[in-house]
Motif scaffolding. Sequence first.
Motif, PDB file in Angstrom:
ATOM      1  N   LEU A   9       0.788  -1.219   0.022  1.00  0.00           N
ATOM      2  CA  LEU A   9       0.204  -0.116  -0.129  1.00  0.00           C
ATOM      3  C   LEU A   9       0.805   1.393   0.056  1.00  0.00           C
ATOM      4  O   LEU A   9       0.387   2.143   0.073  1.00  0.00           O
ATOM      5  CB  LEU A   9      -0.864   0.048   1.089  1.00  0.00           C
ATOM      6  N   VAL A  13       1.745   2.706   5.104  1.00  0.00           N
ATOM      7  CA  VAL A  13       0.506   2.432   5.161  1.00  0.00           C
ATOM      8  C   VAL A  13       0.391   0.982   5.333  1.00  0.00           C
ATOM      9  O   VAL A  13       0.999   0.122   4.228  1.00  0.00           O
ATOM     10  CB  VAL A  13      -0.121   2.935   3.829  1.00  0.00           C
ATOM     11  N   ALA A  16      -5.982  -1.237   4.934  1.00  0.00           N
ATOM     12  CA  ALA A  16      -6.999  -0.441   3.833  1.00  0.00           C
ATOM     13  C   ALA A  16      -8.479  -0.844   4.303  1.00  0.00           C
ATOM     14  O   ALA A  16      -8.435  -1.860   5.317  1.00  0.00           O
ATOM     15  CB  ALA A  16      -6.641  -0.563   2.557  1.00  0.00           C
ATOM     16  N   THR A  40      -7.445   3.666   1.393  1.00  0.00           N
ATOM     17  CA  THR A  40      -6.463   4.034   2.566  1.00  0.00           C
ATOM     18  C   THR A  40      -6.491   5.286   3.149  1.00  0.00           C
ATOM     19  O   THR A  40      -7.599   5.996   2.623  1.00  0.00           O
ATOM     20  CB  THR A  40      -5.022   3.659   1.972  1.00  0.00           C
ATOM     21  N   ASP A  41      -5.580   5.482   4.053  1.00  0.00           N
ATOM     22  CA  ASP A  41      -5.820   6.984   4.576  1.00  0.00           C
ATOM     23  C   ASP A  41      -5.496   8.033   3.877  1.00  0.00           C
ATOM     24  O   ASP A  41      -5.837   9.249   3.593  1.00  0.00           O
ATOM     25  CB  ASP A  41      -4.539   6.855   5.682  1.00  0.00           C
TER      26      ASP A  41
END
Length: 429
Positions: A9, A13, A16, A40-41
């Motif tokens: 990712l 990260v 998710a 994801t963020d």
Amino acid sequence: MADIYVPELGESVADATVGKWLKQEGEAVKSGEALVELETDKINFEVEAEEDGVLESIAKGEGETVEVGEVIGSIGEGSGEPAASEDEGASEEAGAGAEEEAPEEPAGDSGGSSNGSSGGSEGEFRASPTVRKLAAEYEIDLASIAGSGSRVTREDVERAIREKDRGGAQPAAEENGSAAKESAPKAQPSVQPSGREDQEERIKFSRRRQTIAKRLVESQQTAAMLTTFNEVDMTAVMDLRRRRKDEFNERTGARLGFMSFFTKAAVAALKAYPNVNAELQETELVLKKYYDIGVAVSTDEGLVVPVLRDADRKSFAEIESGIADLAVKARDGKLSLADLSGGTFTITNGGIFGSLLSTPILTMPQVAILGMHKIQERPMVVDGEVKVRPMMYLALSYDHRVIDGREAVSFLVRIKELIEDPESLLLEG
């Protein structure tokens, strides 16, 4: 059979959220075709099929958190055309721990199917694993749902959840007997029902929106954040733009905006006050000798901060083009993790929305952020005379653990001086 894994990712990260499956169990898939969207963020991206076949199973449903390398589904052999519904039904029955003949023996089911209703039994075994998980999470009896046609869909379960919410806690009280009935009047809900629930809409926060909220709270709870203000006379910059913007556009193909001036001024001020271009790591201050400037961009899913790399090495045209490209990618949802990672200092421009003054929140782990605002004509005293000038308020929020007040004020004054004398930016470059 080939498993579907969560890919790498990106830096920092680790997990998710499954956003949306673009294919359903039993559907044919081709190599390179998008199967599922992960959130994801920082960005959303699609996981593609690595071979042709049929989406045999979905192991992780929408809304579930998954980690790098985790199996979220599998692809089997076949075309998925003639027997798609049969294969899908069989895989779902296997996932529920039932035999193919189970629908013919409703009396053997547990829970809500004990009433012998063939519709309830069929509904239970015609729900996908994702739908069964959602129903279990909200304690919804699948056997009590009529379903859409021959299947119980996610929409059917969500409708049942809404009906359950509107019904409140009355059914539960009845099941608990007279003791629950007697105590019910004494219990006061924390939020009194408005009676207008049918006029309300509940929207689940996206993964990105949840992360934005979390990071903003963390920033305020972690840093000793303080904001200092100043105002800058935009007369010189606006005059320069008016005289040079057409020539600039013809020669470079870029639009001459205000961001290039403020980016150049910010880099010059960061060089003069290196603590502002730093990061606090436990008991060490990491001074950064490179200048990756984050530029806040508003999108439908919230604010993102793509990073303009090595801004100190870029010309006005390269800065303008770079920021424009990042803004387009942000609004089209095409930013990569590399576009969003890092950043040593951030500039945010609330003036494009009409903001006259604000206190921007730090983008952790950065220790400062510059806020630009709306240009407004105001009467100013210039050389003993009152004149109307286009003025902009500037705000610098900073981490007081790292930056002293004197340093923050001096940093902001330096930006003011450079903007009011834009030709000096050429000497700084």
